[in-house]
Design an enzyme around this catalytic site. Structure first.
Site, PDB file in Angstrom:
ATOM      1  N   CYS A 182       0.831  -1.214   0.000  1.00  0.00           N
ATOM      2  CA  CYS A 182       0.000   0.000   0.000  1.00  0.00           C
ATOM      3  C   CYS A 182       0.859   1.255   0.000  1.00  0.00           C
ATOM      4  CB  CYS A 182      -0.886   0.071   1.228  1.00  0.00           C
ATOM      5  SG  CYS A 182      -1.392  -1.514   1.867  1.00  0.00           S
ATOM      6  N   VAL A 211       6.233 -22.671  -3.707  1.00  0.00           N
ATOM      7  CA  VAL A 211       5.530 -23.925  -3.472  1.00  0.00           C
ATOM      8  C   VAL A 211       4.826 -24.290  -4.765  1.00  0.00           C
ATOM      9  CG1 VAL A 211       3.654 -25.061  -2.214  1.00  0.00           C
ATOM     10  CG2 VAL A 211       5.256 -23.532  -1.010  1.00  0.00           C
ATOM     11  N   TYR A 257     -16.842  16.671  19.837  1.00  0.00           N
ATOM     12  CA  TYR A 257     -17.105  17.976  19.238  1.00  0.00           C
ATOM     13  C   TYR A 257     -16.200  19.053  19.833  1.00  0.00           C
ATOM     14  CZ  TYR A 257     -18.891  22.658  18.846  1.00  0.00           C
ATOM     15  OH  TYR A 257     -18.950  24.018  18.660  1.00  0.00           O
TER      16      TYR A 257
END
Lengths: 469, 469
Positions: free
Chosen positions: B32, B69, B442
């Site tokens: 990312c 694998v 707030y």
């Protein structure tokens, strides 16, 4: 005014007459914005006015400014009002007089016209008043509250003439730290004097310590454990220092930020029920307990803390606005209820963000809850992202059940509003273990791959498990 | 590696031998973060490496790099591996060879040593591979994926020589818009070509439109509804333009950001169950369905969407890390489960923040859910606070019940992570009406007195009510 507006939204003037009395000079304003007006971030007072009296009146709310309610006659369903100086009851710009049907009598008392106004339904929204301890010099010029726009203007008028001086802020709660930032921005040398061990006593002291360290780093002098004994005054009677038992702190300006208490005067005198914190007590619909036709909301009431199960007094605009919505709906014949609060609050001082929700350690003790705590450090973004800054998150979780009881966050950008995740989890009664699997937003600019809240929840889960039964 | 680390945390090397095979050159890195490395925000590749092979080995995890694998023998409880070129299986810095007890045989196949390694418990974490449609020119020099660090390095090597040119990004999902920002920052003229009506098709088109408008305002050319038909090449075979049915977009560099699909090769060949989206199917403990001793997690599995009730494929590091924790705990004999996802994702393109959680309109239709929508505009801070910027919030709520089904947010600073409130509310099954009373943080720098999420919930509540039964 929020209740009045909501009621008007639901019922037109032909169905519901609404009369509102306001003692002050302003009807709807943001008291929380005052520090940012003082700092200069907000350009002027008018920006803080949400709605003018004229705007309310344009919506058919008969708003009487500078009119104080002096008595509530519950049985007679009427209130006595008195007009205050420099207010005509309605200001000059309000247009032709509206001859309210509710005006049922008038008289004349000290200081202005008195009259009785009858009501079918009454809403008490008298707010809170700043705590002002009876100290020598407390009323001296140069000692400022920051509760009303008039307070803010008076403080600003002082600052204009004395920038670059010394400011002492008494109290280190939200208003105290926000005013410290404002005065610092205005070029003052700032000292904050407060009585607790650490600033921001709405946090546990271990988290408050982080706030103190950051404030000190900003150049603010923080004096804790200090009880103010007097405001020393000059020959001309104006404040020149704040005195504690141990020391004196010179001040060109003194700001009081030591909290507020419910203003319930006429309601209490009328016998309306008041709780342990001095606020009016209401039921779920915000109706005053035991009264069919009286509602109360905002800073004059106590609210149910959903986590402790006890009543608290929290003066915060966001609760007041919710109360207004609910009361307005109920008064207009609708149905709405207020579930209670979890005690969320956020603030900042310069770049530092501070947040809390739920219970502190001492609140949990008081509520009879046994708990564990976990504190973690993380960053506000992926560690490699530019500007990644540290963030400390503390969580309290109930012993055995692991239910979240509280969270506190101190950090930089992006820290404060992260507390909302904990606030919602508290509301939902989530365990810290359930929280570890919350699907929170992740991208490198916004969070490490494990959001700090998840990291704290993981740590708390491990502590709960280790503590066992 | 997250599963391996967690298992090692719980069980020491004397109790549990851990062998890990990695096909690539890096063991634990942040895919990312690649756009921010390409943009120059992150100074170098090493910053994106979370943990080196040596660090894993220091914790007694026998990590074999550049080892693929090729086969899983479920009955025989063994995997066949092949060493790839330029990898010794363990790199030179790994210290003396550890002669694993698990090595039970060896052979030699094409391209490197082959051997069989037996297991008691197997974890499949083979990730995802970028979608690479079979278009003419798709493999030409100058066409870049951004899935691995090698991809990022190859792209950066190109940019170093050609700054100031023209870049075409194919795809307008998270990687697409993040790469558009990165290339813009590197001085390129950027065109984004994508097939949907609007960019960010993980949003509803009405919200995607806001993203397109903002991107256009940044100087990015956004071409929607365009199917790429070919990559045109130069005389020397390198990419020079992206062609659609209707037009050609000149390009000095082409970046593919058209998503990924689960990489399940040997697991699928071994008969492990695969879902409709191509990912392995697991139970709640991340164990492959029907297999006692095989787990799978990360980008190669499908996850349960808690809102639609259906399986989805979501390649996101934050889910992969959670899977790792859970698998590690279970493999080590502990107990942990993954509840599923609500589909939260956040991103940004320059100053624009984009977020979503829960279901889009078409997801809700597909899930058989009837719903209403509400979209509101608000600001990221109090309107009077400096820098207050607009924010649009859309909510989907179930018809009748009013249960929140999804939320999307587009705005500036502080917009993206607000979606976490909706993510927690979704997880808790809250109604939009209950959300209106959430006790969110707030203060004027962080929110209007009604947080935009609350405003959206109020609007959605009104719409639900109006829609009636």
């Amino acid at each position: 005014m929020s209740a009045a507006s909501q009621a008007r939204r639901l019922k037109g003037p032909e169905e519901l007459e609404i009369v509102a009395f306001e003692r002050g000079h302003f009807s709807s304003f943001s008291a929380c914005g005052i520090p940012y007006w003082v700092s200069g971030d907000v350009p002027g007072r008018d920006a803080l006015i949400a709605r003018t009296p004229e705007e309310h009146r344009a919506r058919s709310i008969d708003l009487r400014m500078r009119t104080e309610v002096t008595e509530i006659d519950v049985e007679g369903q009427r209130v006595r009002t008195r007009e205050l100086p420099d207010g005509s009851g309605r200001d000059a710009r309000s247009g032709p007089e509206h001859d309210s049907k509710a005006d049922s009598g008038s008289g004349s008392g000290s200081g202005g016209t008195e009259r009785w106004t009858s009501f079918d339904k009454l809403v008490v929204a008298t707010g809170a008043r700043p705590v002002r301890p009876p100290l020598p010099g407390i009323d001296a010029p140069g000692v400022h509250g920051v509760q009303t726009l008039d307070d803010g203007q008076a403080l600003l008028d002082t600052l204009t003439g004395s920038g670059g001086g010394r400011a002492v802020v008494v109290g280190a709660g939200y208003i105290g730290v926000e005013m410290a930032e404002a005065l610092l921005k205005r070029g003052y040398e700032v000292t904050v004097v407060h009585r607790d061990e650490e600033p921001m006593a709405t946090l546990d002291p271990d988290m408050g310590r982080l706030v103190r360290e950051a404030m000190t780093g900003m150049g603010i002098t923080v004096v804790g454990g200090a009880a103010v004994s007097a405001i020393r005054t000059d020959g001309d009677g104006s404040a020149r220092a704040v005195a504690t038992d141990d020391a004196e702190y010179p001040a060109d300006v003194v700001v009081l930020g030591i909290g507020v208490e419910p203003e319930t005067g006429p309601a209490r005198a009328a016998g309306l029920p008041v709780g342990a914190h001095g606020g009016l007590l209401t039921d779920r619909s915000m109706r005053v307990r035991g009264y069919e036709n009286i509602w109360a909301g905002g800073d004059c009431v106590e609210v149910l803390d959903l986590i402790s199960g006890a009543e608290r007094h929290i003066a915060l605009g966001t609760h007041a606005n919710k109360h207004g919505q609910i009361i307005g709906a109920n008064v207009a014949g609708g149905y709405a209820t207020f579930p209670g609060v979890v005690g969320t609050a956020v603030s900042k001082v310069c770049e530092l963000e501070i947040a809390r929700t739920g219970l502190r350690e001492k609140d949990a003790h008081r509520a009879g809850l046994q708990f564990v705590t976990a504190t973690i450090e993380s960053t506000n973004s992926a560690g490699y992202y530019p500007g990644a800054a540290p963030m400390t998150v503390k969580m309290l979780a109930e012993r055995r059940t692991g239910r979240l009881l509280g969270a506190q966050i101190v950090g930089r950008e992006g820290a404060a509003k992260r507390v909302d995740v904990a606030a919602v989890a508290l509301t939902a009664g989530m365990s810290v273990e359930a929280m570890t699997m919350l699907d929170l937003g992740y991208a490198p600019p916004f969070s490490p791959v494990w959001d700090p809240v998840l990291v704290a929840a993981r740590r708390a889960t491990a502590v709960v498990r280790k503590a066992g039964a």
